[in-house]
Design a protein around this motif. Sequence first.
Motif, short mmCIF file in Angstrom:
data_model
loop_
_atom_site.label_atom_id
_atom_site.label_comp_id
_atom_site.label_asym_id
_atom_site.label_seq_id
_atom_site.Cartn_x
_atom_site.Cartn_y
_atom_site.Cartn_z
N GLY A 260 36.84 40.54 36.90
CA GLY A 260 37.34 40.00 38.15
C GLY A 260 37.40 41.03 39.25
N ASN A 261 37.91 42.21 38.94
CA ASN A 261 38.01 43.26 39.94
C ASN A 261 36.64 43.70 40.43
OD1 ASN A 261 39.83 45.49 41.25
ND2 ASN A 261 38.11 46.58 40.31
N GLN A 262 35.69 43.82 39.51
CA GLN A 262 34.35 44.26 39.90
C GLN A 262 33.60 43.21 40.72
OE1 GLN A 262 35.56 47.18 38.97
NE2 GLN A 262 33.48 47.85 38.48
N GLN A 263 34.05 41.96 40.64
CA GLN A 263 33.41 40.88 41.39
C GLN A 263 33.66 41.00 42.89
OE1 GLN A 263 30.74 38.64 41.28
NE2 GLN A 263 31.70 37.82 39.41
N ILE A 264 34.62 41.85 43.27
CA ILE A 264 34.97 41.99 44.68
C ILE A 264 33.78 42.44 45.51
CG2 ILE A 264 36.35 43.38 46.28
CD1 ILE A 264 38.63 43.27 44.26
N GLY A 328 49.27 44.68 33.45
CA GLY A 328 48.38 44.74 34.60
C GLY A 328 47.39 43.59 34.62
N SER A 329 46.84 43.26 33.47
CA SER A 329 45.87 42.15 33.40
C SER A 329 46.51 40.83 33.78
CB SER A 329 45.28 42.07 31.99
OG SER A 329 44.61 43.26 31.63
N ILE A 330 47.75 40.61 33.31
CA ILE A 330 48.45 39.36 33.62
C ILE A 330 48.78 39.29 35.11
CG2 ILE A 330 50.52 38.02 33.19
CD1 ILE A 330 48.50 38.00 30.90
N ILE A 331 49.20 40.42 35.70
CA ILE A 331 49.48 40.42 37.14
C ILE A 331 48.22 40.08 37.93
CG2 ILE A 331 50.14 41.86 39.10
CD1 ILE A 331 52.02 43.36 37.24
N ALA A 332 47.07 40.62 37.50
CA ALA A 332 45.80 40.35 38.19
C ALA A 332 45.46 38.86 38.16
CB ALA A 332 44.67 41.17 37.58
N VAL A 333 45.92 38.15 37.12
CA VAL A 333 45.71 36.71 37.04
C VAL A 333 46.24 36.02 38.29
CG1 VAL A 333 46.41 34.60 35.83
CG2 VAL A 333 45.66 36.60 34.52
N THR A 334 47.43 36.44 38.74
CA THR A 334 48.05 35.79 39.90
C THR A 334 47.23 35.98 41.17
OG1 THR A 334 49.42 37.73 40.42
CG2 THR A 334 50.32 36.14 38.85
N GLY A 335 46.49 37.08 41.25
CA GLY A 335 45.63 37.29 42.41
C GLY A 335 44.54 36.24 42.51
N PHE A 336 43.90 35.95 41.39
CA PHE A 336 42.84 34.95 41.40
C PHE A 336 43.40 33.54 41.54
CE2 PHE A 336 40.83 38.62 39.39
CZ PHE A 336 39.69 38.70 40.17
N LEU A 337 44.63 33.32 41.04
CA LEU A 337 45.28 32.03 41.27
C LEU A 337 45.55 31.83 42.76
CD1 LEU A 337 47.83 31.83 38.30
CD2 LEU A 337 45.66 30.60 38.56
N ALA A 338 45.87 32.93 43.47
CA ALA A 338 46.07 32.85 44.92
C ALA A 338 44.79 32.44 45.62
CB ALA A 338 46.58 34.19 45.45
N LEU A 424 39.30 30.24 39.20
CA LEU A 424 40.10 29.97 37.99
C LEU A 424 39.44 30.57 36.76
CD1 LEU A 424 41.24 26.26 38.57
CD2 LEU A 424 42.65 28.34 38.67
N LEU A 425 38.10 30.60 36.74
CA LEU A 425 37.38 31.23 35.64
C LEU A 425 37.74 32.71 35.55
CD1 LEU A 425 35.19 31.45 33.44
CD2 LEU A 425 33.49 31.68 35.30
N HIS A 426 37.75 33.40 36.68
CA HIS A 426 38.10 34.82 36.68
C HIS A 426 39.57 35.03 36.29
CE1 HIS A 426 34.31 34.99 38.88
NE2 HIS A 426 34.28 36.28 38.64
#
Length: 480
Positions: A260-264, A328-338, A424-426
């Motif tokens: 997900g991060n690299q997809q930026i 950290g991985s779980i927190i990153a989930v909320t970013g993609f949910l946003a 949502l996939l990411h």
Amino acid sequence: MHNPEDRSFIGHPRGLAYIAFTEAWERFSYYGMQALLVLYMVNRLLHPGHIERIAGFGPFRHLIEIFRGPLTVQPLASTIFGLYTGLVYLTPIAGGFIADRFLGRTRTITIGALLMSAGHFLMAFDVTFLLALTCLLTGVGCFKGNLASQVGALYPIGDNRRADAFQIYYLFINGGVIAAPLIAGTLGEKVGWHYGFGAAGVGMLIGLAIYLAGRKYLPPDSPVVEKNASTPKPRLSKRERTAILLLLLLLPVLTIAVIGNQQIFNAYLVWAQEHANLTFSGYQLPTTWLITLDSILSVSCLAGAVVFWRLWSKKYPEPAEITKISIGSIIAVTGFLALAAGTAIAAANSAKVPIGWLITFHLLNSIGFANVFPVSLALYARVAPAALSATIIGIYYLAFFAANNLVGWIGGFLEKMPAINFWLLHSALCGTAGIIFFVAGRFFGHLLAPGDNENAQSKMNRGLRSAAQPQPKTLTTNKH
């Protein structure tokens, strides 16, 4: 001449200043080009009138489509981006070998800088696109690892300034990453693509000039070390073998976590260009400025994470590395949910996604990955037995090679599925990795815990020093 006791640059040898400024300009050139790459391909290069001019592109595309099937412009651009950014993590292995065995670091770094400059300038012509990417990949391989190795060589054994030096080095790296989209990205989007690539090439030449100007203040190339064949190699203990096996099993999980991060740098920029409202105070921001925003937040969150865990440790036990990676991985989930939420709300109103949702995504994602990138590197560096430390770190970066190739493949889905489902996939990928890390920590974390002997303690110290070293997308970008 290099003097290890020199303190003329904020308490460090003068050579550190030359290395740090050189690396800042190299990162400026690299991320300036990378910020433009996908947008350039999607908006210009891969369209009729340009694509047929690219030398060797027919066979190259045919080879890609053997594995991926027929590809339209956006998925094709995404695949090329994934291949390029993935191979960036492999070529430094060859560059280090060439420097150690044949040319020495100085010559290899110089060749690498010249190749990168040539690659940036060759991006100005359709016909030389593939040649440009080849020059850039080869140049990064020759340049990156060899320059970083000279930072540590500035100091004598036992000098505590070494860890601070890598932090200074890392700050200069992020300075280059932050400036790249503002200058090269803006020129590429607002003036002309080739002006952006040209700015990146000029930046690399400036970096090379700084490096050569400071050569007398840098350490000499490492001499050939004669190996004592009579010295027996230490045998790995059962605990060490088990820990290595666990690290290897966690590599695919780490790969999933960082996609997900690299997809930026890839599909995210294409999506933002078409579906996000990037107007701020009446000014239409260039899409590449999102990379600068991400870099600024990444640096801030990395510093914040250090402060947070220090304060936390004063009252509570500090979590193990694998637990931090899970958090950290779980927190990153909320970013993609946003991102998914912003997309859904905008679609319901037939509008573009407000920039506030994008800022929220970058903030949450940066908080999350501040506990993934440096912590995972520290974990692998600490657990690796002394006899295999370099090998284990090299294997660690294979996760990023795999992740970036998957980024190219998954990025192609942006054209085939609704954007809500795409984000949502990411989110699901990050969440799955976070859960696996948490379960692995609960059941197998004791195998990765520091040992209670002197050797384990020394390995931990090496791991902490290694964690201070800057890595490619890496922590920013490598994110970058």
